[in-house]
Scaffold this motif. Structure first.
Motif, PDB file in Angstrom:
ATOM      1  N   ASN A  33       0.823  -1.207   0.000  1.00  0.00           N
ATOM      2  CA  ASN A  33       0.000   0.000   0.000  1.00  0.00           C
ATOM      3  C   ASN A  33       0.863   1.265   0.000  1.00  0.00           C
ATOM      4  N   CYS A  57       3.044  -5.576   6.943  1.00  0.00           N
ATOM      5  CA  CYS A  57       3.286  -4.150   7.237  1.00  0.00           C
ATOM      6  C   CYS A  57       2.488  -3.798   8.490  1.00  0.00           C
ATOM      7  N   CYS A  60      -0.237  -1.062   7.932  1.00  0.00           N
ATOM      8  CA  CYS A  60      -1.404  -1.612   7.221  1.00  0.00           C
ATOM      9  C   CYS A  60      -2.280  -2.426   8.171  1.00  0.00           C
TER      10      CYS A  60
HETATM   11 ZN   LIG Z   1       1.597  -0.688   4.746  1.00  0.00          ZN
END
Ligand SMILES: [Zn+2]
Ligand SMILES: [Zn+2]
Length: 208
Positions: A33, A57, A60
């Motif tokens: 992302n 992540c 995220c």
């Molecule tokens: Zn991320």
């Protein structure tokens, strides 16, 4: 030891999500992302059903974003085709290398998941001239948009670090153009015009 609590026993039987995105094992500066991973933080994990490492992540995950976690495909160590059947009994995700029939001819790297080839790349390599040509990347339609094509490109280029890399003429479809427009190859890659060496031309039956 006392009996395992029922809830834990139940949890162990729930298969893990398998339609995760994939990325090669090369260093990635950003998550899927776009977060800078040094700022966002990453967490290593393991997908037990697929026996494959994962990264997540942290930012995220905090934001509950999709594509927070991805499978890490060891793109640099393919298994020779002759050993693939044996290794596939242990490793559900396997990168397999098929040698070309002639020197500098067309070889193939194949990504197999549970013994089905779901993505492959055809390539020509010359160790004399340090050249590589990526010919064709194919991903099974059921596995599109998860990063398999990008993993196959990384796997191809890992066969010749420091080589002079190019591709054959590109597929003009918008899907193929979108694929190439999102790639960030690990080294320079000349798109759309193969820079064959004389050995590759000979292997291709072209002496001119
Ligand atoms: Zn991320
Ligand atoms: Zn050559």
């Amino acid at each position: 030891m006392s009996d395992i609590p029922g809830s834990l026993r139940g949890a162990a039987n729930i298969p893990e999500q398998e339609d995760l995105p994939v990325r090669s094992a090369r260093r990635h500066a950003r998550c899927l992302n776009g977060h800078d991973l040094e700022q966002a933080g990453v967490n290593g994990g393991y997908h037990h059903d697929l026996r494959t490492s994962t990264w997540t992540c942290n930012l995220c995950r905090e934001l509950h974003l999709p594509r927070a976690r991805w499978l890490v495909i060891e793109h640099g160590q393919p298994t020779p085709a002759e050993q693939a059947a044996e290794r596939a009994r242990v490793w559900p995700v396997l990168l397999v290398a098929r040698r070309p029939e002639a020197r500098a001819g067309i070889g193939r790297l194949e990504l197999r998941v549970r013994d089905a080839a779901i993505a492959d790349v055809d390539l020509q390599l010359c160790g004399v001239d340090h050249r590589g040509v990526v010919r064709r990347i194919r991903v099974d339609v059921a596995y599109l948009r998860r990063g398999f094509g990008t993993v196959m490109l990384d796997a191809a280029m890992a066969r010749g670090p420091g080589y002079h890399w190019s591709t054959v003429e590109l597929d003009p479809s918008p899907q193929a153009r979108a694929f190439w427009a999102t790639q960030a190859p690990i080294e320079q890659l000349h798109l759309g015009e193969p820079h064959y060496c004389s050995h590759m031309r000979e292997a291709n039956g072209d002496w001119f």
